[in-house]
Design an enzyme around this catalytic site. Sequence first.
Site, mmCIF file in Angstrom:
data_model
loop_
_atom_site.group_PDB
_atom_site.id
_atom_site.type_symbol
_atom_site.label_atom_id
_atom_site.label_comp_id
_atom_site.label_asym_id
_atom_site.label_seq_id
_atom_site.Cartn_x
_atom_site.Cartn_y
_atom_site.Cartn_z
ATOM 1 N N GLY A 1 -81.868 -21.456 19.769
ATOM 2 C CA GLY A 1 -81.290 -22.772 19.488
ATOM 3 C C GLY A 1 -82.322 -23.865 19.719
ATOM 4 N N GLY A 2 -82.230 -24.519 20.880
ATOM 5 C CA GLY A 2 -83.075 -25.688 21.182
ATOM 6 C C GLY A 2 -84.555 -25.487 20.882
ATOM 7 C CG ASN B 1 -77.792 -21.996 15.581
ATOM 8 O OD1 ASN B 1 -77.580 -22.769 14.647
ATOM 9 N ND2 ASN B 1 -76.905 -21.752 16.537
ATOM 10 C CD1 TRP B 2 -83.559 -25.005 13.445
ATOM 11 C CD2 TRP B 2 -83.608 -26.418 11.694
ATOM 12 N NE1 TRP B 2 -84.819 -24.962 12.896
ATOM 13 C CE2 TRP B 2 -84.878 -25.814 11.836
ATOM 14 C CE3 TRP B 2 -83.401 -27.333 10.672
ATOM 15 C CZ2 TRP B 2 -85.937 -26.113 10.970
ATOM 16 C CZ3 TRP B 2 -84.452 -27.629 9.806
ATOM 17 C CH2 TRP B 2 -85.704 -27.021 9.968
ATOM 18 C CE LYS B 3 -77.361 -24.425 19.367
ATOM 19 N NZ LYS B 3 -76.740 -24.267 20.641
ATOM 20 N N GLY C 1 -78.004 -23.162 25.681
ATOM 21 C CA GLY C 1 -78.318 -24.582 25.842
ATOM 22 C C GLY C 1 -78.307 -25.063 27.282
ATOM 23 C CG HIS D 1 -73.010 -20.105 17.873
ATOM 24 N ND1 HIS D 1 -72.665 -21.026 18.816
ATOM 25 C CD2 HIS D 1 -74.331 -19.853 18.037
ATOM 26 C CE1 HIS D 1 -73.749 -21.341 19.527
ATOM 27 N NE2 HIS D 1 -74.767 -20.639 19.075
ATOM 28 C CB SER E 1 -81.923 -20.800 27.868
ATOM 29 O OG SER E 1 -80.850 -21.733 27.894
ATOM 30 C CD GLU F 1 -73.223 -24.522 20.093
ATOM 31 O OE1 GLU F 1 -73.562 -24.739 18.914
ATOM 32 O OE2 GLU F 1 -74.041 -24.454 21.037
#
Length: 253
Positions: free
Chosen positions: A235-236, A9-11, A175, A100, A214, A102
Amino acid sequence: MRQSLVIANWKLNGDLNLVSQMVQCFSQDSAADYATDVVICPPAPYLSALHAESLACAEDAVNVKVGAQNCSEYTQGAYTGEIAASMLRETGCEYVILGHSERRTLFSEDDSLIAKKLKAAQQAELTVVLCVGESLTERENNHTIEVVTAQLAAALDGADFSRLVIAYEPVWAIGTGKTASPQQAQAVHQEIRQYLSQLSKDKGAKVPLLYGGSVKADNAEVLFAQTDIDGGLIGGASLEADQFRAICRAVKG
Ligand code: PEP
């Protein structure tokens, strides 16, 4: 046998250069060396490029599948700025992330909207990656299972279980660098598995369950080794090709 999946998930990150870098990185590997499917969900403007680059790879290389980070609950009409699930499908998307945390917190998406989006996505033949998870306060007050079950119940009424993936993402782990311990994650996954099996005896047991929050190259293997964890939503750590590749390779057959 359940499908294993690792999903990036690159956001709101990445560019065309990262799309090429990722596809090239995976194209050097043989699909036979991977025990998981690999999906990348870039921002919407990069979906077609990712699909085209992935299609151009050798047949025996790892085929990166394409996913979106959101879709509209509407199919067409005067909804400026929205993207319909069928349009995503046309760009080569097979997956869409919905629910999600967010989207729930920053864009006020509630359970009823998520349920509508899920139906629209599945009708367009996308597989939905439905995210659920508790906040830190909810965990500290022992409400984790209640919260997660309520999120599932609200979204899954009438859902097609053959086009469904659940991502358990504790909000406090997204995150933040704080990962749920393998035992904490497994305990919730086991409850989710039981709940899905109650909803659909045969299909519930086959829905892939991913952990997100994470995940890094150095903690992925032990998380993915848990009985009810079938991969991860990343994510990150999915923004760096070598690290994301290492996470994908942490899924063992
Ligand atoms: C996510 O956004 O879905 C996620 C799991 O992020 P991170 O891996 O950065 O915690």
